[in-house]
Design a protein around this motif. Structure first.
Motif, short mmCIF file in Angstrom:
data_model
loop_
_atom_site.label_atom_id
_atom_site.label_comp_id
_atom_site.label_asym_id
_atom_site.label_seq_id
_atom_site.Cartn_x
_atom_site.Cartn_y
_atom_site.Cartn_z
N TYR A 1 49.77 43.58 46.28
CA TYR A 1 48.35 43.39 45.98
C TYR A 1 48.04 41.93 45.71
CZ TYR A 1 46.46 48.13 45.99
OH TYR A 1 45.99 49.36 46.38
N ALA A 2 48.90 41.26 44.96
CA ALA A 2 48.66 39.85 44.67
C ALA A 2 48.72 39.01 45.94
CB ALA A 2 49.69 39.35 43.65
N ARG A 3 49.71 39.25 46.78
CA ARG A 3 49.81 38.52 48.05
C ARG A 3 48.56 38.72 48.90
NH1 ARG A 3 54.54 40.81 51.15
NH2 ARG A 3 53.70 39.41 52.76
N LEU A 4 48.08 39.96 48.92
CA LEU A 4 46.90 40.28 49.72
C LEU A 4 45.64 39.66 49.14
CD1 LEU A 4 45.54 41.88 52.00
CD2 LEU A 4 45.45 43.85 50.43
N ALA A 5 45.39 39.91 47.87
CA ALA A 5 44.15 39.43 47.25
C ALA A 5 44.05 37.91 47.28
CB ALA A 5 44.06 39.93 45.81
N ASP A 6 45.19 37.23 47.17
CA ASP A 6 45.18 35.76 47.16
C ASP A 6 45.02 35.15 48.54
OD1 ASP A 6 45.55 35.95 44.45
OD2 ASP A 6 47.68 35.44 44.48
N VAL B 1 45.49 46.90 33.47
CA VAL B 1 45.78 45.50 33.14
C VAL B 1 46.73 44.92 34.18
CG1 VAL B 1 46.91 43.98 31.48
CG2 VAL B 1 45.34 45.75 30.68
N ASP B 2 47.75 45.66 34.55
CA ASP B 2 48.71 45.16 35.54
C ASP B 2 48.05 44.93 36.89
OD1 ASP B 2 50.66 45.27 33.61
OD2 ASP B 2 51.54 47.16 34.32
N LEU B 3 47.16 45.84 37.31
CA LEU B 3 46.46 45.65 38.58
C LEU B 3 45.61 44.39 38.56
CD1 LEU B 3 45.27 49.22 39.64
CD2 LEU B 3 46.68 47.67 40.99
N ILE B 4 44.98 44.12 37.43
CA ILE B 4 44.12 42.94 37.32
C ILE B 4 44.94 41.66 37.19
CG2 ILE B 4 42.41 41.79 35.85
CD1 ILE B 4 41.33 44.63 35.19
N GLU B 5 45.89 41.66 36.26
CA GLU B 5 46.62 40.43 35.95
C GLU B 5 47.74 40.13 36.94
OE1 GLU B 5 45.46 38.48 33.83
OE2 GLU B 5 44.10 39.80 32.73
N VAL C 1 38.09 44.43 42.11
CA VAL C 1 37.29 45.56 41.63
C VAL C 1 38.25 46.58 41.04
CG1 VAL C 1 35.58 47.31 42.22
CG2 VAL C 1 35.68 45.18 43.54
N VAL C 2 38.04 46.96 39.77
CA VAL C 2 38.89 47.96 39.13
C VAL C 2 38.12 49.28 39.09
CG1 VAL C 2 38.14 47.36 36.77
CG2 VAL C 2 40.37 48.44 37.16
N GLN C 3 38.82 50.40 39.41
CA GLN C 3 38.14 51.68 39.64
C GLN C 3 38.74 52.80 38.78
OE1 GLN C 3 39.04 51.32 43.96
NE2 GLN C 3 36.88 51.78 44.24
N PRO C 4 38.42 52.83 37.50
CA PRO C 4 38.92 53.94 36.68
C PRO C 4 38.21 55.24 37.00
CG PRO C 4 37.34 52.64 35.43
CD PRO C 4 37.55 51.92 36.74
N ASP C 5 38.93 56.33 37.04
CA ASP C 5 38.33 57.65 37.14
C ASP C 5 38.34 58.25 35.74
OD1 ASP C 5 38.03 60.53 37.45
OD2 ASP C 5 38.35 60.22 39.60
N LEU C 6 37.16 58.48 35.19
CA LEU C 6 37.06 58.94 33.80
C LEU C 6 37.70 60.30 33.59
CD1 LEU C 6 33.37 57.87 33.07
CD2 LEU C 6 35.48 56.61 32.55
N TYR D 1 34.96 42.90 31.90
CA TYR D 1 33.83 41.99 31.74
C TYR D 1 34.29 40.61 31.30
CZ TYR D 1 29.55 39.97 29.81
OH TYR D 1 28.50 39.13 29.52
N ASP D 2 35.23 40.57 30.36
CA ASP D 2 35.74 39.29 29.88
C ASP D 2 36.42 38.49 30.98
OD1 ASP D 2 34.83 39.88 27.34
OD2 ASP D 2 36.78 40.52 26.58
N ARG D 3 36.93 39.19 32.00
CA ARG D 3 37.63 38.52 33.11
C ARG D 3 36.79 38.45 34.37
NH1 ARG D 3 40.31 40.30 29.33
NH2 ARG D 3 42.33 39.44 28.68
#
Length: 379
Positions: free
Chosen positions: A235-240, A259-263, A269-274, A291-293
């Motif tokens: 994911y990091a290789r792709l997104a970058d 957090v791991d997906l973001i950092e 875009v982060v997609q939590p399913d409630l 939001y902070d990030r």
């Protein structure tokens, strides 16, 4: 107020072809009962019978108990404390996966009780309401041919949707040429409206980078879950390496997973399913974290109107809330389970419920028609 019962109701459509399921063929509905007459509604998006077993299981010992045992006699207003008690009480077989999915449905129901008892909509307790309406993107399975893809997207746009997502189906499973032609046709149907693509976990980073570059002319709003959920390096290789937004997260159940997906995965875009990721209680924390990030947080919601309602309250409470998912499946579980189903407004939005709690009621006839177990007496 005390909790007197927790009912887990698996629903399933008859005569299902498992090879063609899209996620709206079954569901697990939660009802939490209280001694003051309030009944909270929730939903679990998981394997219904697996999650039901986690809720109904008798205690083995203090760290291996069913959720019903943990909750009986408790005050439903102690939502955060009860969330931690459920996590602790399932730690031997839980900590992630199905246990957190089961907890999610109960957590939503507890928030519903709090709202009903105080005569306030849930978003009041999530941080307030930033908006009365939320833009909905139509979500559907990718058709098998470019002609059908064009027709479906054009129809959805004509119905008033300003954003459309197509996913899974033949994408990444037949040929790169077909993928390109499907997306070309979908873009033609969407016109100037936003178009998203959900690949369905079938590529590696090299393939994804190659295909996104071939898709650049179609101006995708995001490309979703092209890689397996644990491939953070990929994911990091792709997104970058690409300009297109990369979205992921519907498979996650823990806050640390997001957090791991973001950092580490550098997603956009982060997609939590409630109904999978522990419910609203941990989702509040993720909303602030994203939001902070400056990361978009768009909940995944491909199930019944209960999850749609919870997601609308969630997005309404986020300062950076923009979108919510709205399945266009014709499944009666997706379309008819609520007494008053959600309707798309003329501007392509859904109204955030303003009635107490989730602000919804079930269609009891539909619930009984598809229930796979006897319902609680007096329900």
């Amino acid at each position: 107020m005390k909790i007197t019962d927790v009912e887990a109701i698996p629903l399933r459509l008859p005569n299902i072809d498992d090879a063609r399921c899209d996620g709206t063929q079954d569901a697990l509905i939660i009802r939490v009962y209280t001694d003051e007459g309030f009944i909270g509604l929730g939903e679990v998006d998981s394997s219904p019978m697996v999650a039901k077993a986690i809720i109904d299981a008798p205690p083995s010992h203090s760290l291996a108990r069913g959720l019903r045992t943990i909750l009986l006699g408790q005050d439903p207003f102690d939502v955060q404390m009860l969330w931690h008690k459920m996590v602790e009480g399932t730690i031997y077989f839980g900590r992630a996966g199905a246990a957190l999915q089961a907890i999610a449905g109960v957590d939503i129901a507890l928030w519903d009780i709090v709202g009903q008892a105080t005569k306030q909509p849930i978003h009041k307790f999530l941080g307030g309401r930033y908006r009365d309406r939320v833009r909905a993107y139509a979500s559907a399975i990718m058709p098998e041919t470019p002609e059908k893809a064009y027709a479906q997207v054009k129809q959805l746009v004509d119905q008033g949707y300003t954003a459309v997502k197509l996913g899974w189906g033949p994408l990444g499973r037949v040929s790169e040429r077909l993928d390109v032609e499907l997306v070309r046709a979908a873009r033609a149907g969407a016109g100037e409206h936003d178009l998203m693509l959900d690949i369905g976990l079938v590529w590696n980073a090299t393939q994804a980078r190659k295909m996104i570059r071939r898709f650049e002319e179609f101006d995708l709003f995001w490309l979703e879950e092209p890689l397996p959920p644990g491939d953070l390096t990929g994911y990091a290789r792709l997104a970058d390496s690409v300009d297109t937004r990369i979205a992921a997260g519907e498979q996650e159940t823990t806050f640390q997973g997001f957090v791991d997906l973001i950092e580490q995965g550098h997603i956009d875009v982060v997609q939590p399913d409630l109904a999978r990721a522990g419910g609203l209680t941990p989702a509040i924390r993720l909303a602030q974290y994203s939001y902070d990030r400056n990361i978009l947080c768009v909940p995944h919601a491909f199930s019944t109107g209960i999850l749609v309602a919870a997601s609308l309250h969630y997005v309404a409470s986020m300062p950076h809330g923009q979108l919510t998912e709205f399945t266009v499946s014709e499944s009666p579980l997706a379309r008819d389970l609520l007494a008053e189903p959600f309707q798309l407004e003329a501007d392509g939005t859904l109204c955030v419920p303003q009635a107490p709690g989730l602000g919804i009621h079930l269609n009891e006839e539909v619930l009984r028609r598809y229930a796979q177990v006897p319902l609680r007496d007096g329900a």
